[in-house]
Write a protein that holds these residues in place. Sequence first.
Motif, PDB file in Angstrom:
ATOM      1  N   ILE A 181      45.513  41.913  37.217  1.00 33.30           N
ATOM      2  CA  ILE A 181      44.231  41.748  36.357  1.00 33.30           C
ATOM      3  C   ILE A 181      43.409  40.497  36.825  1.00 33.30           C
ATOM      4  CG2 ILE A 181      43.163  40.992  34.135  1.00 33.30           C
ATOM      5  CD1 ILE A 181      45.664  42.788  32.842  1.00 33.30           C
ATOM      6  N   ASN A 182      44.099  39.399  37.276  1.00 33.63           N
ATOM      7  CA  ASN A 182      43.687  38.144  37.763  1.00 33.63           C
ATOM      8  C   ASN A 182      42.697  38.394  39.289  1.00 33.63           C
ATOM      9  OD1 ASN A 182      44.080  36.201  35.831  1.00 33.63           O
ATOM     10  ND2 ASN A 182      46.211  35.964  36.608  1.00 33.63           N
ATOM     11  N   VAL A 183      43.310  39.359  40.004  1.00 34.91           N
ATOM     12  CA  VAL A 183      42.725  39.850  41.282  1.00 34.91           C
ATOM     13  C   VAL A 183      41.601  40.787  40.999  1.00 34.91           C
ATOM     14  CG1 VAL A 183      43.055  41.063  43.564  1.00 34.91           C
ATOM     15  CG2 VAL A 183      44.970  39.879  42.622  1.00 34.91           C
ATOM     16  N   LEU A 184      41.712  41.517  39.843  1.00 38.05           N
ATOM     17  CA  LEU A 184      40.591  42.577  39.695  1.00 38.05           C
ATOM     18  C   LEU A 184      39.472  41.835  38.869  1.00 38.05           C
ATOM     19  CD1 LEU A 184      42.437  45.430  37.593  1.00 38.05           C
ATOM     20  CD2 LEU A 184      41.426  45.379  39.952  1.00 38.05           C
ATOM     21  N   THR A 185      39.775  40.405  38.362  1.00 37.35           N
ATOM     22  CA  THR A 185      38.707  40.121  37.579  1.00 37.35           C
ATOM     23  C   THR A 185      38.110  38.753  38.187  1.00 37.35           C
ATOM     24  OG1 THR A 185      40.045  38.987  36.152  1.00 37.35           O
ATOM     25  CG2 THR A 185      39.310  40.886  35.427  1.00 37.35           C
ATOM     26  N   ASP A 186      38.924  38.126  39.150  1.00 40.84           N
ATOM     27  CA  ASP A 186      38.467  36.805  39.779  1.00 40.84           C
ATOM     28  C   ASP A 186      37.047  37.138  40.592  1.00 40.84           C
ATOM     29  OD1 ASP A 186      40.076  34.175  41.285  1.00 40.84           O
ATOM     30  OD2 ASP A 186      37.987  34.795  41.744  1.00 40.84           O
ATOM     31  N   PRO A 187      35.940  36.315  40.285  1.00 40.02           N
ATOM     32  CA  PRO A 187      34.588  36.462  40.964  1.00 40.02           C
ATOM     33  C   PRO A 187      34.870  36.594  42.329  1.00 40.02           C
ATOM     34  CG  PRO A 187      34.649  34.485  39.380  1.00 40.02           C
ATOM     35  CD  PRO A 187      36.163  35.170  39.327  1.00 40.02           C
ATOM     36  N   ASN A 188      35.884  35.707  43.191  1.00 42.19           N
ATOM     37  CA  ASN A 188      35.819  36.001  44.564  1.00 42.19           C
ATOM     38  C   ASN A 188      36.894  36.966  44.762  1.00 42.19           C
ATOM     39  OD1 ASN A 188      34.405  33.571  45.033  1.00 42.19           O
ATOM     40  ND2 ASN A 188      36.006  32.282  44.298  1.00 42.19           N
ATOM     41  N   TYR A 189      37.349  37.744  44.117  1.00 42.93           N
ATOM     42  CA  TYR A 189      38.314  38.724  44.600  1.00 42.93           C
ATOM     43  C   TYR A 189      37.298  40.044  44.214  1.00 42.93           C
ATOM     44  CZ  TYR A 189      41.827  35.598  45.856  1.00 42.93           C
ATOM     45  OH  TYR A 189      42.624  34.668  46.700  1.00 42.93           O
TER      46      TYR A 189
END
Length: 355
Positions: A176-184
């Motif tokens: 979820i962090n990778v999906l939602t991080d603005p740089n990811y």
Amino acid sequence: MQDKNYINIKDLSPQEIEDFVLNNNSKPFRARQISKWLYKKGVDCFDDMSDLSKDFRDLLEFSFSLEPSLELEQEQVSEDGTKKYLFKLSDGNQIESVLIPDKSRNTLCISSQVGCALGCTFCMTGTVGKIRNLRPSEILDQYLLVNKYNENAITNIVFMGMGEPLDNLENLVKVINVLTDPNYLALSPKRITVSTSGLVPQIKKLGEQVSVNLAVSLNAPSDELRDEIMPINKRYPIKELLEASINFPVPNRKYLMFEYVLLKDVNDSDIDAHTLGKLLRGIKCKINIIPFNEAYPLPYKSPSWDRVLKFQEILISYRINVRIRKSRGSDILGACGQLAATYPSIKVKEPQAQI
Ligand code: SAH
Ligand code: SF4
């Protein structure tokens, strides 16, 4: 330092990539460069990361692997446009993902485990038992590969494929962090839904770490019936489940969701609808009722359409926001609860709870 090929770089969270960069005396912006190559450009080898120094590319090459963790084995297209993808994992196990195109949305239903430990009696995945958790790279590659195969970008993600996402919490949170991080991958958390059968402590933990939509598979209005069809209810009964669900921090202007699979003559009576209405009355939520998708060898039937409408009508009389969820992709066994891949070495058995 890891052995070469030991960890897939897509198993790392944004924070872990940043830590790696800093621990190797490099500048923080390197992490953003790596994320761009991995998730925006989709490169297949570290050497293609052309704005990184040769030394740093060599370090990445030495530390991680970058191969896709999934191999596409089969793609099936349903009459209604739903597509089901069968993927092989590096250990030979198989998982499925389902892409559901709709007017303005392109929703990907993602698997989080090979099989599932929870043994709900109406679910094909539950008949397999849990084989293992998926790694973050294996969950993310479902999104990355399906996006690559399709012209229209995926707009929404639902963790409603094979497995119980909250039984793989640590990896789920990384993904979820990778999906939602603005740089990811920069997806809005409002477009991500995690569906759970009701692992109460993990609902709380998920809410402490991320804010996404939560769908709770309720499926019965009383403990007596829920104990029978969802064995996890014996551990976390309805009262505790509702309390954890209500306290879950869904994103702004979004609603907590409950799912209710209608099983003919099991949980679809007028009395069941009234009991459910009283249970959920006053809670800020939406209910999806899902007519059971029949799948051999499960012993249940789908109710008549009239019954489904009556059930909905009763819930509406309790001022509950209720929708009937159309079954999509059932002709290719791509609908909810029909996913079980083929598991060459595994015989389908009676569902059995393992936790
Ligand atoms: N383990 C999670 C997510 C995967 S199941 C969970 O249980 O929520 C996704 C949804 O499919 C759940 O709401 C589940 O109740 C529903 N489901 C399972 N089997 C089904 C079937 N045969 N027909 C219709 N829905 C089903
Ligand atoms: Fe597992 Fe969800 Fe199926 Fe239950 S409904 S067996 S929790 S995948």
